[in-house]
Design an enzyme around this catalytic site. Structure first.
Site, PDB file in Angstrom:
ATOM      1  N   HIS A 163       2.613  -7.432 -38.191  1.00 46.68           N
ATOM      2  CA  HIS A 163       1.474  -7.478 -37.406  1.00 46.68           C
ATOM      3  C   HIS A 163       1.255  -5.826 -36.845  1.00 46.68           C
ATOM      4  CE1 HIS A 163       1.921 -11.737 -36.786  1.00 46.68           C
ATOM      5  NE2 HIS A 163       0.709 -11.687 -36.503  1.00 46.68           N
ATOM      6  N   ASN A 194      10.813  -4.488 -37.704  1.00 40.22           N
ATOM      7  CA  ASN A 194       9.887  -5.475 -37.398  1.00 40.22           C
ATOM      8  C   ASN A 194      10.515  -6.245 -36.261  1.00 40.22           C
ATOM      9  OD1 ASN A 194       7.521  -7.076 -37.181  1.00 40.22           O
ATOM     10  ND2 ASN A 194       8.130  -8.336 -38.717  1.00 40.22           N
TER      11      ASN A 194
END
Length: 307
Positions: A163, A194
């Site tokens: 994201h 991440n």
């Protein structure tokens, strides 16, 4: 001040007549009452005449005011609204499609199949909410033309669907949460980055939003030099690094930038990755926070703010 017509000129025409009537009828019963009522009628007539003059003047003044107000409104309608504070300037020479979502704005690049940047205004209220990310899945973005990134492109690629605008910033609204899972808000990201260092920065950004009331955030990929590594049939480009810039306007304007290489080993501590917004602009070619007054923009972007 209102310009009332005097009552005296009108009254002077009637008072002699009624004085004579009063004298003639003094011996009659209730003559005084008759005279008083007659005077009252005269005064009422005078007052109505005066009000007609006043109302006409007021109507003229109101017409002038409405005309001026409408002219001002017409002028205001021609003034273009400014872009949101978080939205960077358009990027020259780069493929760009601007997509406005519930919780963020994205500049999409059809050539790289990635966002050029993703920007959002993170308020203290938006750091809370009951919408759970487990109820949503990554999916293609029908707002952009094929070929575009698909979930198959990431399958067995050894990269996370990372994201840019995080799900954790959008628990306040179901639509906002769902839109964070569009692949136009996603980049191929090393799993270690991440889940660890990049996640830590997202948590810190929410903490700053609560501390200052709100912050403006922009993040995205840094591609590096060609040739690019790609994944999947649609050749989604794998970034060399990622950037994030954060602007706080309260209690005084300040900004900070971060750059993380796209790997999961030996990532430095968060503030070892910190830099100025000017440095991020140099690396990306993006002009951040162009809505700021030039003097403020120059000052906050040249100096790494203390958060």
């Amino acid at each position: 001040m209102k310009n009332h017509t005097p009552l005296l000129p009108y009254g002077s025409l009637f008072f002699p007549i009624f004085a004579a009537l009063i004298k003639k009828n003094m011996k009659r019963r209730n003559s005084a009452i008759v005279a008083m009522l007659a005077c009252l009628v005269v005064l009422t007539a005078c007052r109505e005449e005066s009000n007609r003059h006043t109302d006409a003047a007021d109507e003229q003044q109101m017409e002038a005011f409405v005309s001026t107000t409408n002219a001002d409104d017409s002028h205001a309608a021609k003034v273009k609204p400014t872009k949101p504070m978080e939205q960077p300037a358009s990027i020259k020479g780069v493929s760009e499609q601007i997509l406005k979502r519930k919780g963020y704005i994205v500049s999409y690049n059809k050539q790289t199949k990635l966002p050029n940047w993703v920007a959002w205004h993170l308020t203290a209220a938006h750091t809370e909410g009951r919408v759970q990310r487990e109820n949503y899945a990554f999916h293609e973005d029908d707002a952009v033309k094929a070929p575009r990134a698909t979930t198959d492109d990431y399958y067995n690629s050894r990269y996370d669907r990372g994201h840019m605008c995080p799900a954790g910033d959008n628990k306040w609204n179901a639509e906002a949460m769902e839109e964070t899972f569009l692949l136009t808000n996603v980049c191929p990201q090393n799993h270690g980055l991440n889940k660890d260092a990049w996640n830590d920065l997202e948590i810190a950004t929410r903490r700053w939003a609560r501390k200052y009331g709100d912050v403006y955030v922009v993040c995205g990929p840094i591609l590096g030099d060609e040739p690019y590594k790609t994944i999947g049939r649609n050749k989604v480009v794998v970034p060399k690094a990622f950037f994030k810039v954060v602007l706080a306007m309260k209690p005084e304007p300040k900004a900070i930038g971060f750059v993380y290489e796209n790997h999961g080993h030996n990532n430095p501590k968060m503030f070892q990755n910190a830099t100025t917004v000017d440095e991020v602009e140099r690396l990306t070619g993006i002009n951040f926070f162009p809505q700021l007054n030039d003097n403020i923009e120059d000052a906050v972007e040249a100096n790494r703010g203390y958060f």
